[in-house]
Write a protein that holds these residues in place. Structure first.
Motif, PDB file in Angstrom:
ATOM      1  N   THR A   1     -37.228 -11.009  39.170  1.00 56.05           N
ATOM      2  CA  THR A   1     -38.083 -12.176  39.421  1.00 56.05           C
ATOM      3  C   THR A   1     -38.782 -12.059  40.759  1.00 56.05           C
ATOM      4  OG1 THR A   1     -36.236 -13.388  40.397  1.00 56.05           O
ATOM      5  CG2 THR A   1     -36.619 -13.704  38.036  1.00 56.05           C
ATOM      6  N   GLN A   2     -39.881 -12.815  40.886  1.00 64.27           N
ATOM      7  CA  GLN A   2     -40.644 -12.899  42.134  1.00 64.27           C
ATOM      8  C   GLN A   2     -40.893 -14.370  42.451  1.00 64.27           C
ATOM      9  OE1 GLN A   2     -44.232 -10.598  41.587  1.00 64.27           O
ATOM     10  NE2 GLN A   2     -43.114  -8.825  40.782  1.00 64.27           N
ATOM     11  N   LYS A   3     -41.061 -14.659  43.710  1.00 68.07           N
ATOM     12  CA  LYS A   3     -41.299 -16.042  44.115  1.00 68.07           C
ATOM     13  C   LYS A   3     -42.539 -16.626  43.466  1.00 68.07           C
ATOM     14  CE  LYS A   3     -39.007 -15.956  48.640  1.00 68.07           C
ATOM     15  NZ  LYS A   3     -39.186 -16.103  50.120  1.00 68.07           N
TER      16      LYS A   3
ATOM     17  N   GLU B   1     -45.917 -19.819  39.705  1.00 67.42           N
ATOM     18  CA  GLU B   1     -47.331 -20.025  40.033  1.00 67.42           C
ATOM     19  C   GLU B   1     -48.225 -19.152  39.138  1.00 67.42           C
ATOM     20  OE1 GLU B   1     -50.291 -19.348  43.869  1.00 67.42           O
ATOM     21  OE2 GLU B   1     -48.128 -19.574  44.227  1.00 67.42           O
ATOM     22  N   SER B   2     -47.812 -17.919  38.896  1.00 66.23           N
ATOM     23  CA  SER B   2     -48.596 -17.012  38.054  1.00 66.23           C
ATOM     24  C   SER B   2     -48.626 -17.495  36.611  1.00 66.23           C
ATOM     25  CB  SER B   2     -48.011 -15.590  38.119  1.00 66.23           C
ATOM     26  OG  SER B   2     -48.098 -15.072  39.424  1.00 66.23           O
ATOM     27  N   TRP B   3     -47.472 -17.959  36.118  1.00 65.38           N
ATOM     28  CA  TRP B   3     -47.426 -18.458  34.741  1.00 65.38           C
ATOM     29  C   TRP B   3     -48.325 -19.682  34.580  1.00 65.38           C
ATOM     30  CZ3 TRP B   3     -46.515 -17.160  29.999  1.00 65.38           C
ATOM     31  CH2 TRP B   3     -46.391 -18.146  29.018  1.00 65.38           C
TER      32      TRP B   3
ATOM     33  N   ILE C   1     -51.690 -20.152  32.105  1.00 64.15           N
ATOM     34  CA  ILE C   1     -51.824 -21.229  31.112  1.00 64.15           C
ATOM     35  C   ILE C   1     -53.033 -22.110  31.434  1.00 64.15           C
ATOM     36  CG2 ILE C   1     -50.693 -23.239  30.090  1.00 64.15           C
ATOM     37  CD1 ILE C   1     -49.578 -20.392  29.364  1.00 64.15           C
ATOM     38  N   GLU C   2     -53.249 -22.406  32.733  1.00 58.42           N
ATOM     39  CA  GLU C   2     -54.397 -23.237  33.112  1.00 58.42           C
ATOM     40  C   GLU C   2     -55.712 -22.531  32.792  1.00 58.42           C
ATOM     41  OE1 GLU C   2     -53.817 -24.183  37.211  1.00 58.42           O
ATOM     42  OE2 GLU C   2     -52.572 -25.965  36.763  1.00 58.42           O
TER      43      GLU C   2
ATOM     44  N   LEU D   1     -58.135 -13.659  39.390  1.00 56.99           N
ATOM     45  CA  LEU D   1     -58.197 -12.343  38.749  1.00 56.99           C
ATOM     46  C   LEU D   1     -57.083 -11.432  39.275  1.00 56.99           C
ATOM     47  CD1 LEU D   1     -59.959 -10.931  36.650  1.00 56.99           C
ATOM     48  CD2 LEU D   1     -61.370 -10.059  38.519  1.00 56.99           C
ATOM     49  N   LYS D   2     -56.830 -11.532  40.568  1.00 60.14           N
ATOM     50  CA  LYS D   2     -55.800 -10.706  41.187  1.00 60.14           C
ATOM     51  C   LYS D   2     -54.406 -11.094  40.676  1.00 60.14           C
ATOM     52  CE  LYS D   2     -53.934  -9.359  45.722  1.00 60.14           C
ATOM     53  NZ  LYS D   2     -53.991  -9.604  47.169  1.00 60.14           N
ATOM     54  N   SER D   3     -54.130 -12.423  40.634  1.00 57.25           N
ATOM     55  CA  SER D   3     -52.788 -12.867  40.221  1.00 57.25           C
ATOM     56  C   SER D   3     -52.537 -12.604  38.747  1.00 57.25           C
ATOM     57  CB  SER D   3     -52.598 -14.364  40.519  1.00 57.25           C
ATOM     58  OG  SER D   3     -53.427 -15.144  39.692  1.00 57.25           O
ATOM     59  N   LEU D   4     -53.620 -12.584  37.948  1.00 58.54           N
ATOM     60  CA  LEU D   4     -53.455 -12.403  36.509  1.00 58.54           C
ATOM     61  C   LEU D   4     -53.680 -10.956  36.060  1.00 58.54           C
ATOM     62  CD1 LEU D   4     -55.180 -15.591  35.032  1.00 58.54           C
ATOM     63  CD2 LEU D   4     -52.766 -15.218  35.537  1.00 58.54           C
TER      64      LEU D   4
END
Length: 779
Positions: free
Chosen positions: A706-708, A712-714, A718-719, A748-751
């Protein structure tokens, strides 16, 4: 798709649970025991909707604890002792207990109970209540009689039980004494009539709602500060119609501003009359018999309500009424029949509890209350206690009080405990002191004198291996003053112990904001709900309410429950249509890892909620995850990989699908046991190898890296997906319409690790960097 045949499934599952002994208590188990002291339902023919509501809520807890690794002790009892059973038998068999011999009526009661109890208990089984039905008791069986009589003898020997002739709270309809805890306040309209008493040929106006008790008047009180009547103190007043003289006494209980300021004291209009007569050592005038009829001429043998009207008419005809108006006021009624209670001097048995009020409050504080504020109801009840516990009843059907009384020397004879259970009227005894024949006590014990021993009754079923305190008492808030209080009292007096460590309080079911009752005609049948929608739909509805809160019944909420059943059925079918079981965790695609990280958060939150008995929050969290994250989003996101992905991509999807669905079913298992068991048996048992989902382990967090930033990424994924769907909807395009997508640099970076899944689920031909934008590709 045809509707689910839930009745056939429920029947099949009930047989499975019974065959596999899924809910059997194992006294030899090495697991930690979680013991539940359930108030046994009164055998009234059919389970009512309040039962289905509160028993579902306690069952949520029992099932969670069982899956969490506890050996759950959850016996089933029926409360078939006492007045409710008498009234049921009288109604169904068209008889009157008082017109039959005690032996004949008891025989009829026992025979009728044997006929109706199996169907009554079946309602609980049909609802999925996971008691061990092989560990069952009734509050009238021989074992319960023995334990109840042992309790009486123990408290008598300790000096806690006494017999006294005293103005006792009495129900003229049921023709029996009742306890303070069996009273309810009811608003009723009444005539407030000002009458002409006479003092030395002067009128003394006194207002009352109880003119039928004029013949029982023994004094008149006036406030010593009331200047209007100061000169009357110490004189005699003549009671209208009956013309006997009574003293006029100075007493502060006469309120100057209330009515005429003059108070009529009768034997006995209410508890204040009882106290006032005792305080001033007045001689009572008893004019009411045990049948609720007057005994004074010329109104003898007239029932009290009819006598009231007759006396008012006579007072009017004799010009003895000054004024009359209609008022609404609160009266004490018997909770079993709604009849206004009276106070009649009777020989009765009492348990001393008034001297234990502070200790009883202290005992209540040792128990953890869910919700916490319900303790205040318990405390307020104790602080308001004014009478010792009246435990004798003038009825046929109940547990006999195990004593004989020598009328010559007043010696009390009690049996040996080895002779219990015993019915004194069947055995003749002589007084050992004066050798005279002793009279068998014909009274029976108050129902609560036995029902307050449910921890002991339950434990006796397993050779007393379950010790007090139990883990939990679940009950509704209306019986805090009875079942809750009396059980705490008995445990204090017998064991100097609390009966349970925790107490979970459920609310009422209302209809249009009003409590359901047969008299109002606003009763909803749980059997009808279960027949039309299934037991799980009813339980799903019951799980929407927090502990202690009343819930208004609305059919649309039951329909929501049925929609959930269909949704989880279809979702499971979809998953297993293509699934290839993955025994070990493969290398996870990032989308799957994020989803499992999100699932772990839900496991944590629902577990914490269930541990606090906050099943409604657990349901909310499970609902949000199942409907939104799993069904609306994750299933859509991985469809492409399931059908067209590489072996590695499919393996990751299959592993995630299987374990997330298994977890979802387990999270819902306490709430909706039938559909979850059905799906488990159909699709998952072959892999899990455990006979029932309800004895499988409660979900634990899946071991993944897992990561912190996971949550937020999930959420970002979804958003983004939601915004794209909204754009397509606003453009009146289908969801599979091809697009060119632009996303901000940070998004774009986070996804980026999930970009392949995002492209597939949104039909994106290309994803560019820039402000969020959806462009529809040319065909």
């Amino acid at each position: 798709m045809p509707d689910l045949d839930f009745k056939a499934i429920e029947s099949q599952i009930l047989k499975l649970w019974e065959k596999e002994k899924v809910y059997s208590f194992n006294p030899k188990s090495k697991k930690k025991i979680f013991s539940i002291d359930t108030p046994p339902p009164t055998v009234s023919g059919k389970m009512h909707v309040g039962h289905s509501f509160s028993y579902s809520q306690q069952d949520f807890i029992a099932r969670f604890k069982r899956m969490s690794g506890f050996e759950v002790f959850y016996p089933f009892g029926t409360d078939d002792n006492g007045l409710p059973t008498e009234r049921l038998i009288e109604k169904t068999k068209n008889v009157k207990s008082k017109s039959m011999s005690r032996a004949d009526f008891i025989s009829l009661c026992l025979k009728t109970l044997k006929e109706i109890t199996p169907d009554f208990v079946q309602d609980w089984k049909n609802l999925g209540i996971s008691c061990d039905y092989n560990l069952a008791y009734s509050t009238i069986d021989k074992n319960s009689q023995k334990i109840s009589q042992q309790s009486f003898i123990d408290l008598y020997k300790k000096g806690r039980i006494y017999r006294e002739k005293f103005p006792t709270i009495y129900c003229p309809e049921c023709q029996t004494p009742v306890a303070q805890a069996e009273l309810e306040d009811k608003q009723k309209s009444a005539f407030f009539t000002t009458l002409k008493f006479k003092v030395q040929n002067q009128d003394l106006p006194i207002a009352t709602t109880r003119p039928e008790l004029l013949g029982a008047c023994v004094a008149v009180f006036v406030n010593p500060e009331d200047k209007r009547y100061k000169n009357f103190i110490g004189k005699k007043a003549i009671v209208p119609l009956f013309n006997h003289e009574v003293p006029i006494i100075a007493d502060n209980s006469a309120q100057i501003e209330k009515g005429t300021g003059v108070l009529m004291i009768c034997s006995y209009g209410d508890k204040y009359d009882v106290e006032a007569i005792k305080r001033h050592k007045l001689t009572p005038r008893i004019i009411l018999n045990k049948e609720g009829k007057l005994t004074i001429s010329p109104f003898q043998n007239i029932p009290i309500k009819s006598a009231r009207n007759k006396i008012l008419e006579t007072l009017k005809n004799n010009n003895l009424i000054i004024e009359q108006k209609t008022i609404e006021h609160s009266v004490n009624v018997h909770d079993k029949c709604g009849t206004e209670i009276e106070f009649i001097p009777l020989e009765a048995w009492f348990i001393k509890i008034l001297d234990k009020k502070l200790q009883l409050i202290a005992q209540g504080k040792k128990i953890k209350w869910h919700p916490e504020h319900m303790f205040k109801r318990y405390e307020n009840w104790i602080q308001g206690l004014e009478w010792d516990w009246s435990i004798s009843r003038d009825r046929h059907f109940g547990i006999p009080i195990p004593v004989w009384i020598c009328e010559k020397c007043n010696e009390i004879l009690i049996p040996k405990e080895s002779d219990l259970p015993i019915d004194p009227i069947q055995i003749k005894k002589d007084c050992p002191k004066c050798k005279s024949p002793a009279q068998a006590e014909t009274k029976v014990l108050d129902t609560w004198a036995t029902s307050s021993l449910t921890p002991q009754l339950g434990s006796s079923l397993v050779n007393n291996k379950i010790k007090i305190p139990y883990s939990l008492r679940p009950q509704s808030h209306d019986i805090i003053r009875t079942w809750g209080f009396y059980t705490i009292a008995k445990s204090l007096l017998h064991e100097n112990q609390i009966p349970w460590k925790e107490i979970a309080i459920s609310g009422f079911v209302t209809l249009g904001g009003e409590k359901m009752s047969k008299s109002k005609g606003n009763v909803i049948s749980p059997q009808t709900i279960m027949d039309n929608y299934g037991s799980d739909a009813l339980r799903y509805w019951a799980s929407t309410s927090k502990l202690g809160e009343d819930l208004d019944y609305q059919e649309k909420d039951i329909i929501t429950g049925k929609k959930f059943i269909n949704k989880i059925l279809n979702a499971t079918k979809f998953v297993f249509m293509n699934l290839q079981y993955q025994k070990t965790q493969p290398k996870l695609i990032e989308t799957d890892r994020l989803f499992l990280s999100h699932l772990n958060n839900i496991i944590k939150s629902t577990t914490e909620s269930f541990e606090e008995y906050n099943y409604s929050k657990a349901k909310l969290d499970a609902d949000s995850f199942f409907w939104k994250s799993f069904a609306d989003n994750y299933l859509e996101i991985i469809k492409n990989r399931v059908y067209q992905g590489t072996e590695e991509e499919k393996a990751s999807a299959f592993y995630t699908l299987y374990h997330s669905l298994l977890t979802i079913l387990k999270l819902y298992a306490p709430l909706t046991p039938f559909i979850t068991e059905h799906l488990y048996q159909e699709y998952l048992k072959q892999y899990e190898k455990i006979s029932s989902i309800h004895i499988s382990p409660w979900p634990v967090q899946i071991k993944i890296k897992t990561q912190k930033s996971d949550q937020e990424s999930w959420i970002s994924l979804i958003e983004t997906l939601s915004k794209i769907r909204q754009a397509k909807s606003e453009a009146k395009k289908s969801m599979n319409s091809p697009i060119i997508l632009s996303l901000p640099k940070e998004t774009l970076k986070s996804l980026s690790p999930c970009i392949a899944d995002l492209k597939a689920v949104t039909a994106s031909q290309k994803i560019n960097e820039g402000e969020f934008k959806v462009e529809f590709a040319q065909k």
